[in-house]
Design an enzyme around this catalytic site. Structure first.
Site, short mmCIF file in Angstrom:
data_model
loop_
_atom_site.label_atom_id
_atom_site.label_comp_id
_atom_site.label_asym_id
_atom_site.label_seq_id
_atom_site.Cartn_x
_atom_site.Cartn_y
_atom_site.Cartn_z
N GLY A 16 40.19 57.44 43.15
CA GLY A 16 39.44 57.99 42.01
C GLY A 16 38.04 57.40 41.93
N GLY A 17 37.45 57.11 43.10
CA GLY A 17 36.12 56.46 43.10
C GLY A 17 34.95 57.41 42.97
N ARG A 41 40.93 63.86 44.79
CA ARG A 41 41.18 65.26 45.13
C ARG A 41 39.91 66.05 45.35
N SER A 107 55.62 69.36 27.80
CA SER A 107 56.67 69.87 28.68
C SER A 107 57.08 68.72 29.60
N TYR A 149 47.08 49.34 26.20
CA TYR A 149 48.40 49.78 25.73
C TYR A 149 49.48 49.67 26.82
N LYS A 164 51.33 52.99 32.81
CA LYS A 164 50.46 51.81 32.94
C LYS A 164 51.28 50.53 32.78
N PRO A 190 41.07 47.66 30.43
CA PRO A 190 39.85 47.97 29.69
C PRO A 190 40.15 48.58 28.32
C1 HXC Z 1 49.51 68.82 27.14
C2 HXC Z 1 48.99 69.33 29.34
C3 HXC Z 1 47.61 69.05 29.10
C4 HXC Z 1 47.23 68.65 27.75
C5 HXC Z 1 47.83 69.66 31.17
N1 HXC Z 1 49.07 69.71 30.64
N2 HXC Z 1 46.92 69.26 30.26
N3 HXC Z 1 49.93 69.22 28.38
N4 HXC Z 1 48.21 68.53 26.83
N5 HXC Z 1 45.96 68.36 27.45
C6 HXC Z 1 50.31 70.10 31.31
C7 HXC Z 1 50.21 71.51 31.91
O1 HXC Z 1 50.47 72.51 30.95
C8 HXC Z 1 51.30 71.44 32.99
O2 HXC Z 1 52.59 71.56 32.46
C9 HXC Z 1 51.19 70.01 33.50
O3 HXC Z 1 50.58 69.26 32.43
C10 HXC Z 1 50.35 69.88 34.75
O4 HXC Z 1 49.08 70.44 34.48
P1 HXC Z 1 48.04 70.78 35.66
O5 HXC Z 1 46.77 71.21 35.03
O6 HXC Z 1 48.70 71.70 36.64
O7 HXC Z 1 47.91 69.34 36.39
P2 HXC Z 1 46.86 68.82 37.45
O8 HXC Z 1 46.02 69.95 38.00
O9 HXC Z 1 47.63 67.99 38.40
O10 HXC Z 1 45.83 67.93 36.57
C11 HXC Z 1 46.20 66.70 36.07
C12 HXC Z 1 45.70 66.47 34.65
C13 HXC Z 1 44.16 66.66 34.54
C14 HXC Z 1 46.13 65.06 34.27
C15 HXC Z 1 46.38 67.48 33.71
O11 HXC Z 1 43.73 66.38 33.22
C16 HXC Z 1 43.41 65.76 35.48
O12 HXC Z 1 43.19 66.11 36.63
N6 HXC Z 1 43.05 64.52 35.04
C17 HXC Z 1 42.39 63.52 35.89
C18 HXC Z 1 41.35 62.71 35.17
C19 HXC Z 1 41.77 62.08 33.88
O13 HXC Z 1 42.77 62.48 33.25
N7 HXC Z 1 40.96 61.12 33.45
C20 HXC Z 1 41.18 60.41 32.20
C21 HXC Z 1 41.70 59.07 32.48
S1 HXC Z 1 41.45 58.16 31.03
P3 HXC Z 1 53.40 72.98 32.47
O14 HXC Z 1 54.73 72.68 31.87
O15 HXC Z 1 52.56 73.94 31.65
O16 HXC Z 1 53.50 73.38 33.93
C22 HXC Z 1 42.61 56.98 30.90
C23 HXC Z 1 42.20 55.88 29.91
C24 HXC Z 1 42.98 55.81 28.70
O17 HXC Z 1 43.60 56.97 31.51
C25 HXC Z 1 42.51 54.76 27.72
C26 HXC Z 1 41.28 55.10 26.98
C27 HXC Z 1 40.96 54.13 25.91
P1 NAP Z 2 37.89 59.51 35.30
O1 NAP Z 2 36.45 59.51 35.62
O2 NAP Z 2 38.54 60.77 34.88
O3 NAP Z 2 38.64 58.87 36.53
C1 NAP Z 2 39.90 59.25 36.98
C2 NAP Z 2 39.81 59.45 38.48
O4 NAP Z 2 41.12 59.64 39.00
C3 NAP Z 2 38.96 60.65 38.88
O5 NAP Z 2 37.96 60.24 39.77
C4 NAP Z 2 39.95 61.59 39.57
O6 NAP Z 2 39.33 62.20 40.70
C5 NAP Z 2 41.05 60.62 40.00
N1 NAP Z 2 42.35 61.28 40.11
C6 NAP Z 2 43.03 61.93 39.14
N2 NAP Z 2 44.16 62.43 39.63
C7 NAP Z 2 44.20 62.07 40.94
C8 NAP Z 2 45.13 62.30 42.00
N3 NAP Z 2 46.25 62.99 41.80
N4 NAP Z 2 44.85 61.79 43.22
C9 NAP Z 2 43.71 61.09 43.42
N5 NAP Z 2 42.80 60.83 42.48
C10 NAP Z 2 43.05 61.33 41.25
O7 NAP Z 2 38.20 58.46 34.12
P2 NAP Z 2 37.85 56.90 33.94
O8 NAP Z 2 37.69 56.68 32.51
O9 NAP Z 2 36.78 56.48 34.89
O10 NAP Z 2 39.23 56.23 34.39
C11 NAP Z 2 39.29 55.31 35.48
C12 NAP Z 2 40.42 54.32 35.26
O11 NAP Z 2 40.15 53.53 34.11
C13 NAP Z 2 41.77 54.97 35.00
O12 NAP Z 2 42.79 54.21 35.60
C14 NAP Z 2 41.91 54.88 33.50
O13 NAP Z 2 43.25 54.90 33.08
C15 NAP Z 2 41.26 53.53 33.26
N6 NAP Z 2 40.82 53.32 31.87
C16 NAP Z 2 39.71 53.92 31.39
C17 NAP Z 2 39.29 53.66 30.10
C18 NAP Z 2 38.05 54.26 29.52
O14 NAP Z 2 37.74 53.97 28.35
N7 NAP Z 2 37.30 55.03 30.26
C19 NAP Z 2 40.05 52.80 29.29
C20 NAP Z 2 41.20 52.21 29.81
C21 NAP Z 2 41.56 52.46 31.12
P3 NAP Z 2 39.67 63.69 41.20
O15 NAP Z 2 39.64 64.58 40.03
O16 NAP Z 2 38.64 63.94 42.26
O17 NAP Z 2 41.05 63.60 41.83
#
Ligand code: HXC
Ligand code: NAP
Length: 281
Positions: A16-17, A41, A107, A149, A164, A190
């Site tokens: 995820g870089g 991805r 789901s 968390y 996590k 973080p």
């Molecule tokens: C409920 C959801 C949803 C949402 C997707 N789904 N988004 N359900 N609320 N907002 C459901 C879909 O309906 C589907 O279920 C299943 O999840 C898979 O969805 P896809 O879109 O097919 O998944 P995919 O393409 O693999 O994408 C993964 C993803 C997407 C997680 C849904 O958001 C993503 O690519 N995220 C990557 C980046 C990311 O999330 N960054 C944030 C990290 S922040 P059904 O049943 O309909 O098939 C973090 C820090 C936290 O972690 C701490 C902060 C303080």
């Molecule tokens: P972000 O930019 O959305 O980073 C998430 C990265 O994960 C994206 O680059 C995404 O790239 C990659 N990723 C998602 N699904 C993947 C898969 N199936 N395979 C490979 N790569 C995948 O969000 P961020 O805030 O920088 O988060 C980075 C890390 O910090 C995460 O572990 C998150 O939980 C943690 N974190 C963030 C915060 C905050 O406040 N931002 C707080 C606590 C912890 P692609 O879409 O290209 O796959």
């Protein structure tokens, strides 16, 4: 704080870089002399990030398409990285997926999706690197990016929270088991750091951020360089005797939420004067 070349001859693989904190860590570590591999991805975004970082640091950044849920693909990606740079010394498990939702509205597939990216993705990557390092007698270093968390638990992000927590446990478990192979694992937890990925999915309304920031004792969100310095320390020889540790970097947020009397911050000076009188009766 660090010598400019502290990561000279070191290759660091960051899942995820291509965006957010992963991108910031990639740039910091590249600036400190590391060869960087970023994998996720979205190859187009990764390649753009790689060009940007190389443009700023002059160091090579290799972008590889990879979904952390795919172990077979990982074996190819690892091979490609090793062939390119000769060896890989460190891994940052940074890739994650998350969304906020009442748990009963999810789901089972939504649950699976987050657990598969965060927990399964992390243990797949860790396993493949561990096998490689043990076979080649390389002193590998792993940095896992968790959340506060992971320790406390949190509602509304339950799939992420349990995953996590698993990653944190993996950090501690393997630190004990793989220490004999000179493999170190540490984690960063973080608090709030602004990234598009997290903000779009977790804070759809600006008022969320305001409310959360007010709860933080330092009254602000984190700056990326504050986290990237910590990451550099945990990957560097300066932390050579540290393993199985998690370092929280959240401006005091989780402690403020946990302390029983911390809510008294809301009281005014007049309230305190009144309470003092009452308390002495
Ligand atoms: C409920 C959801 C949803 C949402 C997707 N789904 N988004 N359900 N609320 N907002 C459901 C879909 O309906 C589907 O279920 C299943 O999840 C898979 O969805 P896809 O879109 O097919 O998944 P995919 O393409 O693999 O994408 C993964 C993803 C997407 C997680 C849904 O958001 C993503 O690519 N995220 C990557 C980046 C990311 O999330 N960054 C944030 C990290 S922040 P059904 O049943 O309909 O098939 C973090 C820090 C936290 O972690 C701490 C902060 C303080
Ligand atoms: P972000 O930019 O959305 O980073 C998430 C990265 O994960 C994206 O680059 C995404 O790239 C990659 N990723 C998602 N699904 C993947 C898969 N199936 N395979 C490979 N790569 C995948 O969000 P961020 O805030 O920088 O988060 C980075 C890390 O910090 C995460 O572990 C998150 O939980 C943690 N974190 C963030 C915060 C905050 O406040 N931002 C707080 C606590 C912890 P692609 O879409 O290209 O796959």
């Amino acid at each position: 704080m660090f010598k400019d070349n502290i990561f000279e001859n070191t290759t660091i693989f960051i899942t995820g870089g291509g965006s957010g904190l992963g991108k910031s860590m990639a740039e910091k570590l590249s600036g400190l002399g590391a060869n960087i591999i970023i994998a996720s991805r979205n190859l187009e975004r990764l390649s753009q990030t790689a060009r940007e970082i190389t443009g700023r640091t002059g160091r090579e950044v290799l972008a590889l398409e990879h979904d952390v849920r795919n172990y077979r693909q990982l074996k190819h990606v690892l091979k490609e990285g090793i062939e390119h740079f000769g060896k890989i010394d460190a891994l940052i498990n940074n890739a994650a997926g998350n969304f906020i939702s009442p748990t009963e509205k999810l789901s089972y597939k939504a649950f699976d999706t987050i657990v598969d990216i965060v927990l399964r993705g992390t243990y797949y990557t860790t396993l493949a690197f561990g096998k490689y390092w043990i076979k080649e007698s390389i002193k590998g270093t792993i940095l896992n990016i968790v959340t506060t968390y992971a320790s406390t638990g949190s509602g509304y992000v339950v799939p992420s929270s349990i995953s996590k927590a698993g990653v944190l446990n993996l950090t501690r478990s393997l630190a004990a088991e793989w220490g004999k192979h000179n493999i170190r694992l540490n984690a960063i937890a973080p608090g709030l750091f602004p990234t598009q990925g997290a903000w779009e999915r977790l804070f759809p309304d600006e008022r969320f951020i305001q409310k959360m920031t007010e709860r933080i004792p330092l009254k602000r969100i984190g700056r990326h360089e504050e986290l990237t310095h910590l990451a550099a320390y945990l990957l560097s020889p300066y932390s050579a005797y540290m393993t199985g540790e998690v370092i929280t970097i959240d401006g005091g947020e989780w402690l403020a939420g946990a302390g029983e009397f911390n809510f008294l911050e809301e009281l005014t000076t007049d309230d305190w004067d009144e309470w003092k009188k009452k308390g002495r009766r």
